[in-house]
Design a protein around this motif. Structure first.
Motif, PDB file in Angstrom:
ATOM      1  N   SER A   2       0.736  -1.262  -0.005  1.00 36.67           N
ATOM      2  CA  SER A   2      -0.049   0.104  -0.011  1.00 36.67           C
ATOM      3  C   SER A   2       0.923   1.254  -0.126  1.00 36.67           C
ATOM      4  CB  SER A   2      -1.040  -0.102   1.179  1.00 36.67           C
ATOM      5  OG  SER A   2      -0.196   0.180   2.357  1.00 36.67           O
ATOM      6  N   GLY A   3       0.110   2.454  -0.015  1.00 31.51           N
ATOM      7  CA  GLY A   3       1.135   3.783   0.092  1.00 31.51           C
ATOM      8  C   GLY A   3       1.961   3.604   1.062  1.00 31.51           C
ATOM      9  N   THR A   4       1.710   3.075   2.041  1.00 34.53           N
ATOM     10  CA  THR A   4       2.979   2.996   3.282  1.00 34.53           C
ATOM     11  C   THR A   4       3.945   2.536   2.914  1.00 34.53           C
ATOM     12  OG1 THR A   4       1.008   3.510   4.831  1.00 34.53           O
ATOM     13  CG2 THR A   4       3.092   2.757   5.819  1.00 34.53           C
ATOM     14  N   ARG A  53       3.314  10.163  10.378  1.00 31.34           N
ATOM     15  CA  ARG A  53       3.773   8.694  10.120  1.00 31.34           C
ATOM     16  C   ARG A  53       5.308   8.907   9.533  1.00 31.34           C
ATOM     17  NH1 ARG A  53      -0.042   4.568   6.875  1.00 31.34           N
ATOM     18  NH2 ARG A  53      -1.036   4.895   9.172  1.00 31.34           N
ATOM     19  N   PHE A  61      -1.035  11.323   8.768  1.00 32.78           N
ATOM     20  CA  PHE A  61      -0.059  10.798   7.684  1.00 32.78           C
ATOM     21  C   PHE A  61       1.333  11.627   7.877  1.00 32.78           C
ATOM     22  CE2 PHE A  61      -4.219   9.288   6.551  1.00 32.78           C
ATOM     23  CZ  PHE A  61      -3.994   8.029   6.714  1.00 32.78           C
ATOM     24  N   ASN A  99      -1.606  16.249   0.811  1.00 36.75           N
ATOM     25  CA  ASN A  99      -3.085  16.488   1.169  1.00 36.75           C
ATOM     26  C   ASN A  99      -3.287  15.464   2.314  1.00 36.75           C
ATOM     27  OD1 ASN A  99      -5.915  17.169  -0.046  1.00 36.75           O
ATOM     28  ND2 ASN A  99      -6.069  15.051   0.408  1.00 36.75           N
ATOM     29  N   ASP A 127       4.664  12.837   0.217  1.00 39.11           N
ATOM     30  CA  ASP A 127       3.447  11.854   0.165  1.00 39.11           C
ATOM     31  C   ASP A 127       2.219  12.557  -0.445  1.00 39.11           C
ATOM     32  OD1 ASP A 127       1.015  10.721   0.907  1.00 39.11           O
ATOM     33  OD2 ASP A 127       1.351  10.889   3.076  1.00 39.11           O
ATOM     34  N   THR A 170       3.242  15.416   3.966  1.00 36.61           N
ATOM     35  CA  THR A 170       2.029  14.804   3.346  1.00 36.61           C
ATOM     36  C   THR A 170       1.315  16.140   2.775  1.00 36.61           C
ATOM     37  OG1 THR A 170       1.775  12.926   4.917  1.00 36.61           O
ATOM     38  CG2 THR A 170      -0.231  13.690   3.632  1.00 36.61           C
ATOM     39  N   GLN A 204      -5.477   3.039  -4.497  1.00 36.37           N
ATOM     40  CA  GLN A 204      -6.799   2.904  -4.153  1.00 36.37           C
ATOM     41  C   GLN A 204      -7.550   4.249  -3.612  1.00 36.37           C
ATOM     42  OE1 GLN A 204      -4.095   2.760  -2.187  1.00 36.37           O
ATOM     43  NE2 GLN A 204      -4.874   2.895   0.090  1.00 36.37           N
ATOM     44  N   LYS A 205      -6.704   5.466  -4.243  1.00 31.82           N
ATOM     45  CA  LYS A 205      -7.564   6.745  -4.027  1.00 31.82           C
ATOM     46  C   LYS A 205      -7.776   7.416  -5.334  1.00 31.82           C
ATOM     47  CE  LYS A 205      -5.520   6.391   0.318  1.00 31.82           C
ATOM     48  NZ  LYS A 205      -6.463   6.233   1.601  1.00 31.82           N
ATOM     49  N   MET A 209       6.221   5.128   1.091  1.00 32.45           N
ATOM     50  CA  MET A 209       6.888   5.919   2.082  1.00 32.45           C
ATOM     51  C   MET A 209       8.026   5.156   2.513  1.00 32.45           C
ATOM     52  SD  MET A 209       3.188   7.171   4.049  1.00 32.45           S
ATOM     53  CE  MET A 209       4.052   8.413   5.068  1.00 32.45           C
ATOM     54  N   THR A 228      -5.071  13.514   4.639  1.00 36.84           N
ATOM     55  CA  THR A 228      -6.374  12.837   4.298  1.00 36.84           C
ATOM     56  C   THR A 228      -7.113  13.132   5.912  1.00 36.84           C
ATOM     57  OG1 THR A 228      -5.239  11.430   3.080  1.00 36.84           O
ATOM     58  CG2 THR A 228      -7.435  10.748   3.711  1.00 36.84           C
ATOM     59  N   VAL A 254      -0.338  10.699  -1.510  1.00 35.18           N
ATOM     60  CA  VAL A 254      -1.258   9.473  -1.506  1.00 35.18           C
ATOM     61  C   VAL A 254      -2.778   9.796  -1.903  1.00 35.18           C
ATOM     62  CG1 VAL A 254      -2.423   7.540  -0.337  1.00 35.18           C
ATOM     63  CG2 VAL A 254       0.375   7.930  -0.339  1.00 35.18           C
ATOM     64  N   THR A 255      -3.182  11.012  -1.474  1.00 36.66           N
ATOM     65  CA  THR A 255      -4.552  11.612  -1.905  1.00 36.66           C
ATOM     66  C   THR A 255      -4.634  12.746  -2.830  1.00 36.66           C
ATOM     67  OG1 THR A 255      -4.773  12.524   0.661  1.00 36.66           O
ATOM     68  CG2 THR A 255      -5.869  10.170   0.232  1.00 36.66           C
TER      69      THR A 255
HETATM   70  C1  LIG Z   1      -2.140  10.830   2.736  1.00 44.46           C
HETATM   71  C2  LIG Z   1      -1.941   9.361   3.199  1.00 44.46           C
HETATM   72  N1  LIG Z   1      -0.696   8.792   3.104  1.00 44.46           N
HETATM   73  C3  LIG Z   1      -0.451   7.712   3.410  1.00 44.46           C
HETATM   74  C4  LIG Z   1      -1.501   6.742   3.451  1.00 44.46           C
HETATM   75  C5  LIG Z   1      -1.298   5.620   3.725  1.00 44.46           C
HETATM   76  O1  LIG Z   1      -1.550   4.703   2.560  1.00 44.46           O
HETATM   77  P1  LIG Z   1      -1.952   3.187   2.793  1.00 44.46           P
HETATM   78  O2  LIG Z   1      -3.077   2.834   3.931  1.00 44.46           O
HETATM   79  O3  LIG Z   1      -2.035   2.744   1.494  1.00 44.46           O
HETATM   80  O4  LIG Z   1      -0.532   2.318   3.079  1.00 44.46           O
HETATM   81  C6  LIG Z   1      -2.796   7.213   3.409  1.00 44.46           C
HETATM   82  C7  LIG Z   1      -3.917   6.243   3.513  1.00 44.46           C
HETATM   83  O5  LIG Z   1      -5.154   6.578   3.932  1.00 44.46           O
HETATM   84  C8  LIG Z   1      -3.224   8.395   3.196  1.00 44.46           C
HETATM   85  O6  LIG Z   1      -4.496   9.133   2.981  1.00 44.46           O
END
Ligand SMILES: Cc1ncc(COP(=O)(O)O)c(C=O)c1O
Length: 379
Positions: free
Chosen positions: A60-62, A90, A87, A135, A162, A133, A187-188, A65, A137, A164-165
């Motif tokens: 996944s996105g993490t 994180r 995030f 955006n 990041d 990050t 998945q976003k 990262m 989330t 991701v969104t």
């Molecule tokens: C901005 C952002 N970064 C990182 C992540 C982590 O992504 P993942 O849950 O796909 O590992 C998310 C997940 O919602 C996110 O919204």
């Protein structure tokens, strides 16, 4: 009851994407599969607005990262980490996990980072990178990526972002702004199935990554992704079905056109914010930095999360996201990303009005939907 998800990922998938994933398996080290990967890379470069390589990671996105941080830093390296939400916060955890020293730039949740605070943190450090990050989330805040990229560049640091969104929903000018490693997930806003992470990497970052290769981590060492990219393949067995889905999702984005897609997200977000205010609700994020892919809304005094999200789910089959960590139970979040359209949003807002009215919230019924209608007439 029909289920509808308005969470900030995973998002609903188009029929073409779902069908693509049901295609028969194929050899992942064949010219035919390499051609599919090449199509995906083309599509990813398009949404990222980059000419550079994009690593496709199973995870996944993490995972992306993790790959970015571990491929760039050495033990003891300082990294300036911008907070402001779940995030953003994180990154320092990942930096610490790889033996780095995070220098936190705390940001109040709901507010955007003040670039001068990043400049101060950078000035007193020997940091090798800045993380942020784009955006956030968890709060619905869109930070100023361009300003932070400039600070990183001027101080000869890498900027790991990041997105991701944001990639595929917001305007992310990876190359123009100079984001050295730009991360997203499937998945976003890309509207692909969960399970793939991406990292767009420029030459400044590749130089550092090549230098560090083999020192930490193995599966997520970005240097091995670059080596394979040059041969149109991936270092390890790719998630073949997810790649089929990704190809279909990226083709939908091409058909819509990135500019149109970003514009649609902006209009949906504006309509959401205007509707929410007309419903006598309060936005959580600073309106000057409001996200176009997710909106966070305060739960009004006297109402509970259950009154809003719980009833939307039980009465209408609609799933919204709740608040996370310190804002759990205090906010709820609407994801209006990926394939969400005007009709989806109007339906959701209408159901929200019903639920709010039933819970005794003080507002003029119909005001939110009317506000959204006027904005969405521009779509
Ligand atoms: C901005 C952002 N970064 C990182 C992540 C982590 O992504 P993942 O849950 O796909 O590992 C998310 C997940 O919602 C996110 O919204």
């Amino acid at each position: 009851m029909k289920k509808r998800i308005f969470i900030p990922g995973p998002v609903e998938l188009a029929a073409e994407v779902l069908a693509a994933q049901a295609q028969p398996m194929m050899g992942h080290r064949t010219p035919d599969f390499n051609a599919i990967l090449e199509e995906c890379w083309d599509g990813l470069r398009y949404v990222y607005q980059t000419k550079n390589d994009v690593a496709i990671i199973t995870g996944s996105g993490t995972a992306a990262m993790d790959a970015a941080v571990s491929s760039v830093i050495s033990a003891g390296d300082e990294v300036v980490c911008i907070g402001g939400g779940k995030f953003g916060e994180r990154f320092p955890k990942i930096v610490s996990a790889f033996g780095g020293k995070p220098i936190d730039v705390p940001v109040e949740w709901g507010k955007a980072v003040d670039p001068s605070e990043v400049e101060s943190a950078v000035a007193g450090s020997s940091a090798v990178a800045i993380t942020m990050t784009h955006n956030e989330t968890s709060t619905g805040v869109l930070h100023d990526a361009k300003a932070i990229a400039r600070i990183a560049r001027e101080n000869n640091m890498l900027f790991i972002m990041d997105a991701v969104t944001s990639v595929g929903g917001e305007d992310v000018k990876t190359d123009e702004w100079g984001v050295d490693i730009c991360i997203t997930g499937s998945q976003k806003c890309l509207a692909a199935p969960p399970g793939l992470g991406f990292a767009a990497v420029n030459n400044r970052a590749w130089d550092v990554i090549e230098n560090n290769s083999g020192k930490r981590g193995f599966y997520l060492d970005l240097a091995s992704y670059r080596k394979s990219l040059k041969k149109s393949t991936t270092p390890f067995t790719p998630a073949v079905s997810l790649i089929y889905g990704l190809r279909a999702a990226l083709s939908i984005i091409r058909d819509e056109g990135l500019e149109n897609r970003i514009n649609r997200h902006r209009l949906l977000a504006e309509a959401t914010r205007e509707a929410v205010l007309a419903m006598n609700l309060e936005l959580f994020a600073d309106p000057d930095y409001a996200s176009n892919t997710v909106t966070a809304i305060k739960i009004p005094a006297g109402l509970t999360d259950d009154d809003v999200r719980g009833r939307l789910n039980s009465d209408f089959g609609i799933l919204l996201a709740g608040g996370q960590e310190s804002v759990k139970g205090r906010i709820f979040r609407i994801g209006h990303m990926a394939a969400v359209d005007a009709v989806d949003l109007l339906g959701l807002l209408s159901a929200l009005e019903i639920v709010l009215a039933k819970a005794g919230h003080d507002f003029t019924r119909g005001a939110g939907v009317t506000a959204a209608q006027s904005r969405l007439a521009d779509l």
